[in-house]
Design an enzyme around this catalytic site. Sequence first.
Site, PDB file in Angstrom:
ATOM      1  N   ARG A 288      11.403   3.595   3.785  1.00 13.89           N
ATOM      2  CA  ARG A 288      10.931   2.639   4.809  1.00 13.89           C
ATOM      3  C   ARG A 288      12.128   1.793   5.204  1.00 13.89           C
ATOM      4  O   ARG A 288      12.868   1.303   4.339  1.00 13.89           O
ATOM      5  CB  ARG A 288       9.815   1.752   4.267  1.00 13.89           C
TER       6      ARG A 288
ATOM      7  N   LYS B  56      27.122  -4.299  -0.594  1.00 13.63           N
ATOM      8  CA  LYS B  56      28.594  -4.337  -0.703  1.00 13.63           C
ATOM      9  C   LYS B  56      29.245  -3.644   0.483  1.00 13.63           C
ATOM     10  O   LYS B  56      30.465  -3.487   0.512  1.00 13.63           O
ATOM     11  CB  LYS B  56      29.047  -3.629  -1.997  1.00 13.63           C
TER      12      LYS B  56
ATOM     13  N   ARG C 152       0.801  -1.226   0.000  1.00 20.32           N
ATOM     14  CA  ARG C 152       0.000   0.000   0.000  1.00 20.32           C
ATOM     15  C   ARG C 152       0.837   1.281   0.000  1.00 20.32           C
ATOM     16  O   ARG C 152       0.620   2.174  -0.826  1.00 20.32           O
ATOM     17  CB  ARG C 152      -0.946   0.019   1.218  1.00 20.32           C
ATOM     18  N   THR C 153       1.780   1.390   0.911  1.00 22.59           N
ATOM     19  CA  THR C 153       2.508   2.654   1.063  1.00 22.59           C
ATOM     20  C   THR C 153       3.328   2.936  -0.189  1.00 22.59           C
ATOM     21  O   THR C 153       3.287   4.035  -0.745  1.00 22.59           O
ATOM     22  CB  THR C 153       3.414   2.601   2.310  1.00 22.59           C
TER      23      THR C 153
ATOM     24  N   HIS D 248       4.876   5.756  11.626  1.00 24.96           N
ATOM     25  CA  HIS D 248       4.381   5.610  10.251  1.00 24.96           C
ATOM     26  C   HIS D 248       3.443   6.800  10.005  1.00 24.96           C
ATOM     27  O   HIS D 248       2.224   6.657   9.933  1.00 24.96           O
ATOM     28  CB  HIS D 248       3.650   4.276  10.107  1.00 24.96           C
TER      29      HIS D 248
HETATM   30  N1   CP Z   1      -0.435   0.035   5.703  1.00 19.73           N
HETATM   31  C1   CP Z   1       0.809  -0.265   5.256  1.00 19.73           C
HETATM   32  O1   CP Z   1       1.811   0.322   5.672  1.00 19.73           O
HETATM   33  O2   CP Z   1       0.802  -1.243   4.317  1.00 19.73           O
HETATM   34  P1   CP Z   1       2.068  -1.726   3.498  1.00 19.73           P
HETATM   35  O3   CP Z   1       3.003  -2.409   4.470  1.00 19.73           O
HETATM   36  O4   CP Z   1       1.529  -2.669   2.451  1.00 19.73           O
HETATM   37  O5   CP Z   1       2.740  -0.517   2.905  1.00 19.73           O
END
Ligand code: CP
Length: 303
Positions: free
Chosen positions: A103, A82, A53-54, A131
């Site tokens: 992320r 590396k 999603r993100t 998040h």
């Molecule tokens: N909600 C969320 O962070 O989903 P993903 O891990 O699929 O990005």
Amino acid sequence: MDDLISIRDLKREDVELILNTADEMEIALRSGKINTEMRGRVLANLFFEPSTRTRFSFETAMLKLGGSVIGFDDPKITSIEKGETLSDTIKTVEKYCDLIVIRHPKEGAPRLAASVSSKPVINAGDGSNQHPTQALLDLYAIKKLKGKIKNLNIALLGDLRHARVMKSLIYCLAMFDANLILISPMGLEIEKEMVQEVKEKFNNEIFQTNDIYAGLRMADVLYVCRLQKERFSDPYEAKKLENAYKVTPDLLKQAKDDLIILHSLPRLGELDRRIDDTKHAKYFDQIQFGVPVRMAIIHQMMR
Ligand code: CP
């Protein structure tokens, strides 16, 4: 806004601006008349952990705004394998792009990235820490689906100790005067210090319980998260808690008639599939708000 690393860095007016801009983006998406203001600009999606999603909603948001996206499908094919440091990677990638979305499993990695990057950095999730863009889209979703945030009884259910979205969300919801109910199995409670911080900062009452029935009865919104197995140092401990909580049709008999259920997804076994077809289930509607909210975030950061 230079970077978006933690929801703690935002003031209420910053959040309101993003939500109002997301409204405009939603209208533009529906009408097909989108300002392609990002033409010629590049977003780098650096995902060192899995995402559906993100990652895809940031990509869609940037493409809808007329920009381009770079990224890797597997962090193992970057030069970090590396031995290159994350700092050197960021100092390199910033030369190719205008905005970095990252992320990372290590808490604090996006903050480190922001400290060495001259381009804006957005935290798309760091370990069990934060998040923020998910919390912003959740806030927007609740406003859209319930018409308000203030004075709603919002229950957060699940592995509150490890779920980064809950750490961002509790702060965001308190900022907008929601009444918080925190429900988690014993041992998965959110850190005491975080609850104290939120109470002191926003003067909110927060009800905490290990009893899902007690928490659910009062709720207008039930926000569920999965057990974050990957955050446990001992996999046996995670295994023991695998079935510690589950939302079932039977449980929902205790709920308010107009309760809505949200979930950041992905889900494991904590949502019984039989509730998918009930009027309460809104977690697949929630996803649609990811694109306008992330368009709004990109717009605000690239001004
Ligand atoms: N909600 C969320 O962070 O989903 P993903 O891990 O699929 O990005």
